[in-house]
Design a protein around this motif. Structure first.
Motif, short mmCIF file in Angstrom:
data_model
loop_
_atom_site.label_atom_id
_atom_site.label_comp_id
_atom_site.label_asym_id
_atom_site.label_seq_id
_atom_site.Cartn_x
_atom_site.Cartn_y
_atom_site.Cartn_z
N LEU A 184 65.46 11.51 64.73
CA LEU A 184 65.86 10.29 65.44
C LEU A 184 64.71 9.28 65.45
O LEU A 184 64.91 8.09 65.24
N TYR A 185 63.51 9.77 65.68
CA TYR A 185 62.33 8.91 65.69
C TYR A 185 62.12 8.28 64.31
O TYR A 185 61.86 7.08 64.19
N ALA A 205 56.88 6.21 71.26
CA ALA A 205 58.12 6.88 71.70
C ALA A 205 58.15 6.97 73.21
O ALA A 205 57.12 7.13 73.86
N ARG A 206 59.33 6.88 73.76
CA ARG A 206 59.51 7.09 75.20
C ARG A 206 60.71 8.00 75.35
O ARG A 206 61.87 7.57 75.29
N MET A 207 60.42 9.28 75.48
CA MET A 207 61.47 10.27 75.66
C MET A 207 61.40 10.78 77.08
O MET A 207 60.33 11.04 77.60
N VAL A 208 62.55 10.89 77.71
CA VAL A 208 62.59 11.36 79.09
C VAL A 208 63.50 12.58 79.21
O VAL A 208 64.52 12.68 78.54
N ASN A 241 62.94 19.89 68.45
CA ASN A 241 61.88 19.04 67.92
C ASN A 241 62.32 18.33 66.64
O ASN A 241 62.08 17.14 66.48
N GLU A 242 62.97 19.05 65.74
CA GLU A 242 63.39 18.46 64.46
C GLU A 242 64.42 17.34 64.67
O GLU A 242 64.35 16.30 64.03
N ILE A 243 65.35 17.55 65.59
CA ILE A 243 66.37 16.53 65.87
C ILE A 243 65.70 15.27 66.40
O ILE A 243 65.98 14.16 65.95
N GLN A 244 64.82 15.44 67.36
CA GLN A 244 64.16 14.27 67.94
C GLN A 244 63.24 13.60 66.92
O GLN A 244 63.14 12.38 66.90
#
Length: 100
Positions: free
Chosen positions: A8-9, A70-73, A2-5
């Motif tokens: 990045l966000y 955000a669009r994370m897949v 979660n922290e990494i994403q």
């Protein structure tokens, strides 16, 4: 994860793809060390990988709902390799069945 994403966000990333882990119980090292004389896939390791991937996919969905624009897949890296290993002839591979 979660922290990494989130970082990045915060840096401006809006489209992120995250690969799940493969069936690690089918890695050659695991089959050699724990797969017995037939060098079979280690089911316990594969179950753990599948559990991790399930939780990873849930986390990706959570982030999609909570990060605007955000669009994370989640990209499955588990079932296709497992199917290739379990059904090699379906994919035109016949040599993998030799030397067993």
């Amino acid at each position: 994860m979660n922290e990494i994403q989130q970082n990045l966000y915060d840096l401006g990333a809006r489209r992120i793809g995250v690969f799940g882990i493969p069936p690690i119980g089918c890695l050659p090292s695991q089959r050699t060390l724990k797969g017995g004389t037939l060098r079979e896939c280690v089911e316990k390791n594969n179950e753990l990988a599948a559990l991790f991937n399930t939780k990873l996919s849930m986390e990706i969905n959570y982030l999609n709902h909570n990060l605007p624009s955000a669009r994370m897949v989640y990209i499955d890296g588990y079932y296709l390799p497992l199917d290739i290993i379990q059904n090699p002839t379906k994919y035109g591979m016949f040599l993998s069945l030799q030397n067993r």
